[in-house]
Write an enzyme that holds these catalytic residues in place. Structure first.
Site, PDB file in Angstrom:
ATOM      1  N   HIS A  52       0.857  -1.207   0.000  1.00 50.33           N
ATOM      2  CA  HIS A  52       0.000   0.000   0.000  1.00 50.33           C
ATOM      3  C   HIS A  52       0.887   1.249   0.000  1.00 50.33           C
ATOM      4  O   HIS A  52       0.654   2.191   0.750  1.00 50.33           O
ATOM      5  CB  HIS A  52      -0.943   0.015   1.208  1.00 50.33           C
ATOM      6  CG  HIS A  52      -1.845  -1.177   1.275  1.00 50.33           C
ATOM      7  ND1 HIS A  52      -3.193  -1.110   1.022  1.00 50.33           N
ATOM      8  CD2 HIS A  52      -1.584  -2.478   1.551  1.00 50.33           C
ATOM      9  CE1 HIS A  52      -3.725  -2.323   1.152  1.00 50.33           C
ATOM     10  NE2 HIS A  52      -2.774  -3.164   1.467  1.00 50.33           N
TER      11      HIS A  52
ATOM     12  N   TYR B 101       3.648  -5.488   9.737  1.00 51.70           N
ATOM     13  CA  TYR B 101       3.569  -4.028   9.638  1.00 51.70           C
ATOM     14  C   TYR B 101       4.692  -3.397  10.443  1.00 51.70           C
ATOM     15  O   TYR B 101       5.256  -2.366  10.060  1.00 51.70           O
ATOM     16  CB  TYR B 101       2.217  -3.491  10.139  1.00 51.70           C
ATOM     17  CG  TYR B 101       1.028  -3.825   9.269  1.00 51.70           C
ATOM     18  CD1 TYR B 101       1.081  -4.880   8.363  1.00 51.70           C
ATOM     19  CD2 TYR B 101      -0.160  -3.110   9.342  1.00 51.70           C
ATOM     20  CE1 TYR B 101      -0.007  -5.207   7.574  1.00 51.70           C
ATOM     21  CE2 TYR B 101      -1.257  -3.428   8.552  1.00 51.70           C
ATOM     22  CZ  TYR B 101      -1.179  -4.476   7.670  1.00 51.70           C
ATOM     23  OH  TYR B 101      -2.248  -4.798   6.887  1.00 51.70           O
TER      24      TYR B 101
END
Ligand code: HEM
Ligand code: HEM
Ligand code: HEM
Lengths: 188, 369
Positions: free
Chosen positions: B70, B339
């Site tokens: 992303h 993440y």
């Protein structure tokens, strides 16, 4: 051969703190490296790691205060000077790291912009600015100081066992047991 | 006085040797255990670092300072307004009838910060919401209604199957087919990707939490939930021709144009699980599950991610307030882990000055290569 006023064993508080913290710090080191690698255990381990680390910081303060008020027993008089120096230096380093590790952890989480979440839904205040450079430096420091701590703990463990099994000079007993004979008594 | 007994010397020497051996063994055992737990022994175990490496490889190159997935997006700001309907379900302050400010991010899936908006099948919304009780809730949601695979290992395989072949610059179709064959559940996702309509804007896209969370209310009742952000902006579809002609960055341009006219809203709709509903995000829940609208996301402004407030945030979906907890959803735990590695790497890139494009200090990505 003991310092005036100090007995040959660590006082009860020192011993309780030493062994609780030894367990807690070793657990923190394993939890730390485990949680940054694990794809399944991280959430559980991180929520243990943060409060346990802060608990270690608080206990380290109590421990230092206790140590200043109750000086530890002197090392055996016949211990070579180099070993005495190594013992003193490693203990200073261990104390420094018992404070530095949780403080760096807390500051690093702050600098990463994360809440410093404790159990029960409250968070500690940020102690460093939310900034990528500050974060990167502290994040790297947290890893390298942890590895240094682990290395010193391993040497410390080896030294403790050397005193217990090879020199058998009462140094181990001074931390393991309460009111015992003087180190010099055991030695002779 | 054993030590001074000449006959005992060999025995005591033997004992000392044994003691040294025992000490060495103990120290070595502790060190080995540490290395094993840290994932430094052998290369077979799938760790957060190895997963992130695979994502970087699939991206074709490391885009310094950017999110490893992303990568392309914009920062947004606004507030969430609870309507109070959620307070019976969770004690989270966000759900009370109050306004909670957020720093958010709208993005497209993919590892390149220069991906073409009209080719990105997946669009996303991320929010960091700071309640007035000092608690925080982070969310990262996608436009797909369910996750493509049921396990972390399978997603790793998917990532590897999508890695471009150095010879052709494209993923190897044989490898992709082998992946699809080994993971039949992926067919449903492939079908969604091929047939779901494309909307014209972030503003009229639904964003789904996909993963399963637990809501805990004041009485301590626990319920598994999923949620979606459903746009108040009416759906408008895009034809393949429109997508062909769309500007590379049309999503950000469209967003800025819409925000110039006024704020954009999404309703947060919570779906309540029944006892045996799966927590795995690859499995949808039956359509008849109760849904509760608990509040509204209001986006008021947007800014470039290179200099915006969302850049240095890790939208870890497990930063949660009291009243919301992780479920046993395996994907959720893995997301939190990966993440964090991605965040660490991009923050290190920025700190070491290797991220000119990501921080707006260099116009072109070439300077980062
Ligand atoms: C792993 C097992 C451990 C063993 C067997 C052990 C054993 C001992 C022994 C026998 C002493 C007494 C030394 C003396 O009289 O000077 C001692 C002192 C000490 N130990 Fe440990 N230890 C262990 C772990 C740790 C850990 C993990 C730490 C902290 C990081 C630690 C920190 C200290 C410090 C700072 C002292 C100096 C005394 C004081 O002021 O508290 N030890 N340890
Ligand atoms: C005695 C105290 C502590 C020890 C021994 C310790 C040790 C460690 C170790 C070994 C790691 C793994 C580092 C790596 O492999 O890169 C780690 C990571 C971490 N520590 Fe600590 N730590 C301590 C205190 C704290 C505290 C007080 C906090 C926060 C309040 C904290 C937060 C973290 C976090 C969030 C990570 C993971 C970072 C990431 O995934 O990027 N630590 N710690
Ligand atoms: C195991 C499965 C997954 C992996 C390994 C993964 C990996 C990643 C990575 C590496 C990032 C960049 C993080 C950063 O640097 O801040 C990211 C971002 C993101 N992911 Fe995932 N992801 C997974 C599943 C999902 C799912 C199921 C969803 C949707 C519900 C999702 C939604 C998002 C969103 C919205 C972002 C962008 C957040 C932002 O704007 O910062 N991901 N993902």
């Amino acid at each position: 051969m003991n310092r005036a006023g100090s007995s040959a064993h660590f006082n009860l508080l020192a011993r309780v703190l030493h062994w609780t913290m030894a367990l807690a710090i070793l657990a923190m080191l394993f939890v730390g490296v485990g949680m940054v690698a694990s794809l399944s255990l991280r959430p559980t381990l991180v929520s243990l790691h943060r409060p346990l680390g802060i608990a270690i910081l608080l206990l380290a303060a109590v421990r230092l205060a206790n140590r200043l008020r109750h000086p530890p027993p002197a090392l055996p008089a016949d211990l070579p000077a180099i070993q005495k120096a190594a013992a003193t230096a490693s203990h200073i380093l261990l104390y420094a790291l018992m404070f530095a590790m949780p403080l760096v952890g807390w500051a690093m989480v702050s600098a990463g912009g994360y809440p410093v979440t404790m159990p029960g839904g409250f968070s500690l205040p940020a102690i460093a600015p939310h900034d990528p450079t500050v974060y990167a430096v502290l994040r790297t420091a947290h890893t390298w100081l942890a590895l240094l701590l682990f290395a010193v703990v391993l040497m410390h463990l080896a030294a403790a066992l050397y005193h217990a099994w090879i020199r058998r000079d009462g140094v181990f007993a001074s931390m393991a047991r309460g009111a015992g004979r003087h180190r010099s008594d055991i030695r002779s | 006085m054993l030590d001074s007994d000449p006959a005992a010397i060999p025995a005591s020497r033997r004992r000392a040797t044994l003691a040294w051996l025992a000490i060495a063994l103990i120290v070595a055992a502790v060190a080995l255990a540490f290395a094993w737990v840290g994932g430094w022994l052998g290369s077979s175990r799938l760790t957060s670092q190895r997963f992130t490496n695979a994502i970087e490889t699939a991206n074709g190159q490391v885009w310094r300072g950017f999110r490893r997935a992303h990568a392309k997006g914009v920062c947004v700001a606004g507030y969430f307004e609870g309507n109070g309907q959620g307070t019976a379900l969770s004690s989270a302050r966000l759900l009370a009838p109050v306004r909670t400010p957020f720093v958010g991010r709208l993005s497209i899936g993919g590892g390149s910060p220069y991906g073409l908006d009209a080719r990105a099948r997946v669009r996303s919304m991320a929010l960091k919401l700071d309640s007035d009780d000092g608690q925080q809730w982070r969310m990262a949601m996608n436009s797909f209604p369910f996750f493509g695979v049921s396990s972390v290992e399978a997603f790793y395989e998917q990532t590897r199957a999508n890695t471009p072949d150095p010879a052709t610059g494209k993923p190897d179709p044989a490898r992709q087919a082998a992946f699809a064959k080994a993971h039949p559940e992926f067919a449903r996702f492939a079908d969604w990707a091929a047939h779901a309509p494309w909307s014209t804007s972030w503003a009229n896209t639904t964003f789904n939490g996909v993963d399963t969370f637990r809501f805990v209310n004041r009485a301590g009742n626990v319920r598994n939930v999923r949620w979606s952000m459903q746009p108040q902006t009416p759906f408008a579809g895009m034809t393949p021709e429109q997508r062909e002609q769309a500007d590379a960055d049309y999503l950000a341009e469209d967003l800025a144009a819409r925000l110039a006219k006024g704020e954009l809203r999404w309703d947060m709709v919570v779906t309540l699980a029944q006892a045996d509903d799966p927590v795995n995000p690859s499995q949808s829940w039956p359509e008849d599950r109760p849904r509760v609208t608990v509040g509204t996301v209001v986006v008021e402004s947007s800014s470039a991610q290179a200099t915006g407030a969302c850049r240095d945030i890790n939208y870890d979906p497990l930063v949660l307030p009291t009243g919301v907890e992780a479920s046993d959803d395996p994907i959720l735990a893995a997301r939190s882990a990966v993440y964090s590695v991605s965040f660490n790497r991009r923050e290190h890139d920025i700190a070491s000055g290797e991220a000119g494009a990501a921080t707006g200090h260099a116009a072109t990505p070439e300077s980062d290569r």
